[in-house]
Scaffold this active site. Structure first.
Site, PDB file in Angstrom:
ATOM      1  N   SER A   1      -0.328 -10.008  -8.550  1.00  0.00           N
ATOM      2  CA  SER A   1       0.994 -10.074  -7.930  1.00  0.00           C
ATOM      3  C   SER A   1       0.798  -9.922  -6.425  1.00  0.00           C
ATOM      4  O   SER A   1       1.140  -8.909  -5.828  1.00  0.00           O
ATOM      5  CB  SER A   1       1.886  -8.959  -8.475  1.00  0.00           C
ATOM      6  OG  SER A   1       1.346  -7.689  -8.159  1.00  0.00           O
TER       7      SER A   1
ATOM      8  N   HIS B   1       0.782  -8.205 -15.193  1.00  0.00           N
ATOM      9  CA  HIS B   1      -0.474  -7.605 -15.650  1.00  0.00           C
ATOM     10  C   HIS B   1      -0.596  -7.542 -17.167  1.00  0.00           C
ATOM     11  O   HIS B   1      -1.594  -7.040 -17.688  1.00  0.00           O
ATOM     12  CB  HIS B   1      -0.642  -6.192 -15.064  1.00  0.00           C
ATOM     13  CG  HIS B   1      -0.759  -6.191 -13.579  1.00  0.00           C
ATOM     14  ND1 HIS B   1      -0.632  -5.057 -12.810  1.00  0.00           N
ATOM     15  CD2 HIS B   1      -0.993  -7.206 -12.694  1.00  0.00           C
ATOM     16  CE1 HIS B   1      -0.792  -5.372 -11.537  1.00  0.00           C
ATOM     17  NE2 HIS B   1      -1.001  -6.664 -11.440  1.00  0.00           N
TER      18      HIS B   1
ATOM     19  N   GLU C   1       4.556  -1.673 -13.339  1.00  0.00           N
ATOM     20  CA  GLU C   1       3.736  -0.480 -13.554  1.00  0.00           C
ATOM     21  C   GLU C   1       4.593   0.760 -13.801  1.00  0.00           C
ATOM     22  O   GLU C   1       5.476   1.078 -13.006  1.00  0.00           O
ATOM     23  CB  GLU C   1       2.840  -0.239 -12.331  1.00  0.00           C
ATOM     24  CG  GLU C   1       1.937  -1.436 -12.076  1.00  0.00           C
ATOM     25  CD  GLU C   1       1.148  -1.353 -10.779  1.00  0.00           C
ATOM     26  OE1 GLU C   1       0.931  -0.229 -10.276  1.00  0.00           O
ATOM     27  OE2 GLU C   1       0.751  -2.415 -10.278  1.00  0.00           O
TER      28      GLU C   1
ATOM     29  N   GLU D   1      -4.761  -3.266 -15.948  1.00  0.00           N
ATOM     30  CA  GLU D   1      -5.109  -2.017 -15.266  1.00  0.00           C
ATOM     31  C   GLU D   1      -5.349  -0.882 -16.250  1.00  0.00           C
ATOM     32  O   GLU D   1      -5.371   0.292 -15.875  1.00  0.00           O
ATOM     33  CB  GLU D   1      -4.020  -1.658 -14.251  1.00  0.00           C
ATOM     34  CG  GLU D   1      -3.919  -2.733 -13.175  1.00  0.00           C
ATOM     35  CD  GLU D   1      -3.017  -2.371 -12.023  1.00  0.00           C
ATOM     36  OE1 GLU D   1      -2.290  -1.370 -12.109  1.00  0.00           O
ATOM     37  OE2 GLU D   1      -3.051  -3.113 -11.027  1.00  0.00           O
TER      38      GLU D   1
ATOM     39  N   ASP E   1       6.023   0.909 -10.162  1.00  0.00           N
ATOM     40  CA  ASP E   1       5.873  -0.232  -9.264  1.00  0.00           C
ATOM     41  C   ASP E   1       6.638  -1.373  -9.912  1.00  0.00           C
ATOM     42  O   ASP E   1       6.194  -1.952 -10.903  1.00  0.00           O
ATOM     43  CB  ASP E   1       4.396  -0.611  -9.067  1.00  0.00           C
ATOM     44  CG  ASP E   1       4.230  -1.819  -8.150  1.00  0.00           C
ATOM     45  OD1 ASP E   1       5.253  -2.340  -7.660  1.00  0.00           O
ATOM     46  OD2 ASP E   1       3.079  -2.241  -7.919  1.00  0.00           O
TER      47      ASP E   1
ATOM     48  N   GLU F   1       7.656   1.881  -5.999  1.00  0.00           N
ATOM     49  CA  GLU F   1       6.964   0.905  -5.152  1.00  0.00           C
ATOM     50  C   GLU F   1       7.587  -0.482  -5.354  1.00  0.00           C
ATOM     51  O   GLU F   1       8.016  -0.812  -6.464  1.00  0.00           O
ATOM     52  CB  GLU F   1       5.497   0.897  -5.574  1.00  0.00           C
ATOM     53  CG  GLU F   1       4.622  -0.085  -4.834  1.00  0.00           C
ATOM     54  CD  GLU F   1       3.201  -0.092  -5.425  1.00  0.00           C
ATOM     55  OE1 GLU F   1       2.745   0.949  -5.935  1.00  0.00           O
ATOM     56  OE2 GLU F   1       2.577  -1.162  -5.398  1.00  0.00           O
TER      57      GLU F   1
ATOM     58  N   ASP G   1       4.603  -2.290  -0.731  1.00  0.00           N
ATOM     59  CA  ASP G   1       3.299  -2.920  -0.985  1.00  0.00           C
ATOM     60  C   ASP G   1       3.363  -4.362  -0.455  1.00  0.00           C
ATOM     61  O   ASP G   1       2.936  -4.628   0.672  1.00  0.00           O
ATOM     62  CB  ASP G   1       3.017  -2.861  -2.498  1.00  0.00           C
ATOM     63  CG  ASP G   1       1.829  -3.684  -2.946  1.00  0.00           C
ATOM     64  OD1 ASP G   1       1.049  -4.122  -2.089  1.00  0.00           O
ATOM     65  OD2 ASP G   1       1.669  -3.908  -4.168  1.00  0.00           O
TER      66      ASP G   1
ATOM     67  N   LYS H   1      -3.944  -1.401   0.755  1.00  0.00           N
ATOM     68  CA  LYS H   1      -4.957  -2.187   0.038  1.00  0.00           C
ATOM     69  C   LYS H   1      -5.831  -2.880   1.074  1.00  0.00           C
ATOM     70  O   LYS H   1      -5.329  -3.706   1.854  1.00  0.00           O
ATOM     71  CB  LYS H   1      -4.272  -3.250  -0.825  1.00  0.00           C
ATOM     72  CG  LYS H   1      -3.509  -2.715  -2.028  1.00  0.00           C
ATOM     73  CD  LYS H   1      -2.638  -3.832  -2.588  1.00  0.00           C
ATOM     74  CE  LYS H   1      -2.082  -3.522  -3.953  1.00  0.00           C
ATOM     75  NZ  LYS H   1      -1.027  -4.494  -4.324  1.00  0.00           N
TER      76      LYS H   1
ATOM     77  N   HIS I   1      -6.040   0.356  -5.559  1.00  0.00           N
ATOM     78  CA  HIS I   1      -6.897  -0.680  -6.154  1.00  0.00           C
ATOM     79  C   HIS I   1      -6.128  -2.000  -6.219  1.00  0.00           C
ATOM     80  O   HIS I   1      -4.976  -2.074  -5.814  1.00  0.00           O
ATOM     81  CB  HIS I   1      -7.299  -0.244  -7.569  1.00  0.00           C
ATOM     82  CG  HIS I   1      -6.133  -0.211  -8.529  1.00  0.00           C
ATOM     83  ND1 HIS I   1      -6.275  -0.222  -9.888  1.00  0.00           N
ATOM     84  CD2 HIS I   1      -4.776  -0.181  -8.320  1.00  0.00           C
ATOM     85  CE1 HIS I   1      -5.095  -0.205 -10.471  1.00  0.00           C
ATOM     86  NE2 HIS I   1      -4.173  -0.177  -9.553  1.00  0.00           N
TER      87      HIS I   1
ATOM     88  N   LYS J   1      -3.844   5.233  -6.123  1.00  0.00           N
ATOM     89  CA  LYS J   1      -3.381   4.518  -7.315  1.00  0.00           C
ATOM     90  C   LYS J   1      -4.543   3.675  -7.809  1.00  0.00           C
ATOM     91  O   LYS J   1      -4.991   2.760  -7.128  1.00  0.00           O
ATOM     92  CB  LYS J   1      -2.190   3.635  -6.904  1.00  0.00           C
ATOM     93  CG  LYS J   1      -1.748   2.677  -7.986  1.00  0.00           C
ATOM     94  CD  LYS J   1      -0.450   1.991  -7.610  1.00  0.00           C
ATOM     95  CE  LYS J   1      -0.641   0.520  -7.365  1.00  0.00           C
ATOM     96  NZ  LYS J   1       0.550  -0.303  -7.625  1.00  0.00           N
TER      97      LYS J   1
HETATM   98  O1  LIG Z   1       1.047  -4.600  -7.201  1.00  0.00           O
HETATM   99  C1  LIG Z   1       0.123  -3.785  -7.110  1.00  0.00           C
HETATM  100  O2  LIG Z   1       0.325  -2.710  -6.590  1.00  0.00           O
HETATM  101  C2  LIG Z   1      -1.275  -4.159  -7.536  1.00  0.00           C
HETATM  102  C3  LIG Z   1      -2.143  -3.045  -8.011  1.00  0.00           C
HETATM  103  O3  LIG Z   1      -1.587  -2.262  -9.008  1.00  0.00           O
HETATM  104  O4  LIG Z   1      -1.312  -5.264  -8.370  1.00  0.00           O
HETATM  105  P1  LIG Z   1      -2.038  -6.586  -7.826  1.00  0.00           P
HETATM  106  O5  LIG Z   1      -3.418  -6.221  -7.458  1.00  0.00           O
HETATM  107  O6  LIG Z   1      -1.950  -7.563  -8.971  1.00  0.00           O
HETATM  108  O7  LIG Z   1      -1.246  -7.045  -6.641  1.00  0.00           O
HETATM  109 MG   LIG Z   2       2.407  -3.090  -6.030  1.00  0.00          MG
END
Ligand SMILES: O=C(O)[C@@H](CO)OP(=O)(O)O
Ligand SMILES: [Mg+2]
Length: 427
Positions: free
Chosen positions: A42, A155, A164, A205, A242, A285, A312, A337, A365, A388
């Protein structure tokens, strides 16, 4: 002077079995290190550009192979004989060589692999752990883990709309105890799902991905698991979400398929207000779409004093977007990230900016991970207070938690667990 002697790119596999990039850096004193770059599912539109092969697993030669080529043929000759201890100059040199605003020419993944391998090689040369080598604070704070024990959205297939459903063992006295508490809750959730004939297969995850009728059902199941494991929701352990709402956003509205509902931004905000009132939720989130700045502002005025609101896809670890968020008061926290921005220096700058403005930070992550544990060291080095990194059930997730256990053991009495202090609104 310690200098860079060799830089080499490698193609490896991530936890979804798709190709990803790693790099090795060797220094003039013989020290060397390896680092690998994860990948998202995502992904935010405003993330730095990576050179990838897509989800089909088919190699087309323009993705990771191109990134590896760029490391070997462009970044390596440029970095040769440069000072190893100057991370900022190395990162800026790679960015200048790329020459694009979003690292699309050489690939943010190519640049990040080298950036991280360099920092690890320097720590090896000093003979200290990475978290000590990067630490500028003088103290060591172990983060509260944010464990995604129920996976939905992109996911997992046929699970929840929200991506999440996480637990945060805020009341634990140490990181080790926090992890023990979380795994007990995780295993209890498994037995609750089994008793109801719900699937205990896990998503990307490592969290369970049962087919549920509503998003609230996920919260109810997790609350039961916390209680049955012998803990108090809302003091020992909290819930975190999330929503990954950019994935739910279609034609200006938010589509909750599991519930057969389509909501406006204002209606989704009301939905969250109710959840925050009804459940012990400590953090949300990506509650809203990545460019819904006004919605975020409204949400922050409504619940920002009761809950951590983490951006995010909204900020993508990018200083400019974070500055806009700070100015417009769109939230009170940022997810960090490394591969959203593409260098270690820019990542550290984003964390520093957030902390200077009294925002919280969560080091994170990606859903497609590797065995690289840099984020565990980074969380401690920067005193982020939160990390996380998925459920305790897949090696690419547990290696980060295990690294934190090792850091805690190495620190001994010097280790301090962030606990409640990681949250501004709980102080
Ligand atoms: O959205 C998120 O926060 C991440 C990690 O949990 O997912 P992705 O790496 O798929 O963006
Ligand atoms: Mg996120």
């Amino acid at each position: 002077m310690l200098t860079i002697k060799k830089v080499k790119g490698h193609e490896i596999l991530d936890s979804r079995g798709t190709p990803t990039v790693a790099a090795t850096v060797e220094l003039s004193d013989g020290s060397s290190a390896w680092a690998a770059v994860p990948s998202g599912a995502s992904t935010g539109t405003h993330e730095a550009a990576e050179l990838r092969d897509g989800d089909s697993g088919r190699y087309h030669g323009k993705g990771v192979l191109k990134a590896v080529h760029n490391i070997d043929k462009e970044l390596a000759p440029m970095l040769l004989d440069m000072p190893a201890n100057d991370q900022l100059t190395a990162d800026q040199t790679m960015m200048a060589l790329d020459g694009t605003p979003n690292k699309s020419r050489l690939g943010a993944n190519a640049i990040l692999a080298v950036s991280l391998a360099l920092s690890r090689a320097v720590a090896n040369s000093k003979g200290v752990s990475l978290f000590r080598s990067l630490n500028q604070l003088g103290g060591y704070l172990l983060p509260v883990p944010m464990l995604n024990i129920l996976n939905g959205g992109k996911h997992a297939v046929d699970s929840t709309d929200f991506q999440e459903f996480m637990i945060m063992p805020v009341g634990a006295p140490t990181f080790g105890e926090a992890l023990r508490m979380s795994t007990e809750i995780f295993h209890t959730l498994k037995s609750i799902l089994r008793k109801r004939w719900l699937s205990t297969n896990v998503g990307d995850e490592g969290g369970f991905a049962p087919s549920l009728g509503s998003n609230a059902e996920a919260l109810e199941l997790i609350l039961q698991a916390i209680e049955q494991a012998g803990y108090q929701p809302g003091s020992d352990c909290f819930l975190a979400l999330d929503a990954a709402a950019s994935e739910l956003y279609h034609d200006g509205k938010y589509v909750l398929e599991r519930e057969g509902r389509t909501l406006t931004s204002a209606e989704l905000i009301e939905f969250y207000e109710k959840w925050v009132a009804d459940y012990p939720i400590i953090s949300i989130e990506d509650a809203l779409f990545e460019d819904d700045w006004e919605g975020w502002q409204l949400l922050n005025t409504k619940v920002g004093n009761k809950v951590q609101l983490v951006g995010d896809d909204l900020y993508v670890t990018n200083i400019q977007r974070l500055e806009q968020g700070i100015t417009c008061r769109t939230s009170n926290s940022i997810l960090i990230k490394l591969n959203q921005i593409g260098t270690l220096s820019e990542t550290i700058a984003a964390v520093d900016l957030a902390h200077r403005n009294d925002w919280t930070t969560v080091i994170s992550h990606r859903s497609g991970e590797t065995e690289d544990t840099t984020i565990a060291d980074l969380a401690v080095a920067l005193g982020a207070g939160q990390i996380k990194t998925g459920a305790p059930s897949r090696g690419e997730r547990t290696c980060k938690y295990n690294r934190l256990l090792a850091i805690e053991a190495e620190l001994g009495t010097e280790a301090r667990f962030a606990g409640k202090s990681a949250f501004k609104h709980l102080k």
